[in-house]
Design an enzyme around this catalytic site. Structure first.
Site, short mmCIF file in Angstrom:
data_model
loop_
_atom_site.label_atom_id
_atom_site.label_comp_id
_atom_site.label_asym_id
_atom_site.label_seq_id
_atom_site.Cartn_x
_atom_site.Cartn_y
_atom_site.Cartn_z
N ARG A 68 0.81 -1.23 0.00
CA ARG A 68 0.00 0.00 0.00
C ARG A 68 0.85 1.27 0.00
O ARG A 68 0.35 2.34 -0.35
CB ARG A 68 -1.02 -0.03 1.13
CG ARG A 68 -2.15 -1.03 0.83
CD ARG A 68 -3.24 -1.03 1.85
NE ARG A 68 -2.81 -1.40 3.16
CZ ARG A 68 -2.85 -2.63 3.67
NH1 ARG A 68 -3.33 -3.61 2.95
NH2 ARG A 68 -2.43 -2.86 4.89
N GLU A 105 3.46 -10.37 14.02
CA GLU A 105 2.64 -11.00 15.04
C GLU A 105 2.68 -12.52 14.94
O GLU A 105 2.55 -13.22 15.92
CB GLU A 105 1.17 -10.55 14.93
CG GLU A 105 0.94 -9.06 14.91
CD GLU A 105 1.18 -8.41 13.55
OE1 GLU A 105 0.67 -8.90 12.52
OE2 GLU A 105 1.92 -7.41 13.53
#
Length: 183
Positions: A68, A105
């Site tokens: 992005r 994560e």
């Protein structure tokens, strides 16, 4: 038509960000920036507002992080009269690269930059859409810093404040986020 103030522009942009519950997994409230790109007006307002801080800083390169960061990065580079440099996932850049590993994560990942894309005279703006835990941007910052550039600025469209991503960076790093959200 009346020109909007900076505060009015930010409020308008903030309203345009879409909240997607339970994406990509249950319990996550995803902040979708894609509506900001949907109209000429919102894209123009986003571009102008993102660039307000950087117009007179002598930026020579804008570095965008896959994927992005590839949307606004080239637009900002063009408006600043600068070049654009992509940071990509392994195996996507064809020439010699520097690589940085970082923790996510759910595991470890890597990003790369072409070795010949930045130099000691460059003033760099690193851009991505979202600051959450800061891992990806910290890896990008380390890659750019390793290349010996003059100055590094970092910016995001959105920051999720409660995830405290800013805290992973050295105190002297210039970080700006356009819109902040609590999660």
């Amino acid at each position: 038509m009346k020109e909007l103030t900076s505060e009015e522009k930010l409020a308008e942009l903030r309203k345009t960000v879409r909240n997607i519950p339970d994406f990509p997994i249950p319990g996550i409230q995803f902040k979708d920036v894609t509506p900001l790109f949907n109209t000429k007006e919102s894209l123009s307002m986003l571009t102008d507002t993102l660039l307000d801080e950087y117009k007179d800083l002598g930026i020579t390169k804008v570095v965008g992080i896959e994927s992005r960061g590839f949307i606004m990065g080239p637009i900002m580079a063009l408006e600043l009269g600068a070049g654009f440099v992509p940071i990509r996932k392994p195996g996507k850049l064809p020439a010699e690269v520097y690589e940085e590993e970082y923790e996510k994560e759910y595991g470890v990942d890597k990003i790369q930059i072409h070795k010949d894309s930045l130099g000691e005279n460059d003033v760099v703006l690193i851009h991505d859409d979202l600051l959450a835990t800061g891992g990806t941007m910290l890896a990008a910052y380390k890659l750019v810093k390793k290349m010996g550039v003059k100055k590094i600025y970092i910016n995001f469209i959105i920051e999720l404040e409660e995830l405290r991503g800013r805290e992973v960076f050295p105190a002297d790093v210039d970080i700006k986020s356009l819109i902040t959200f609590s999660i």
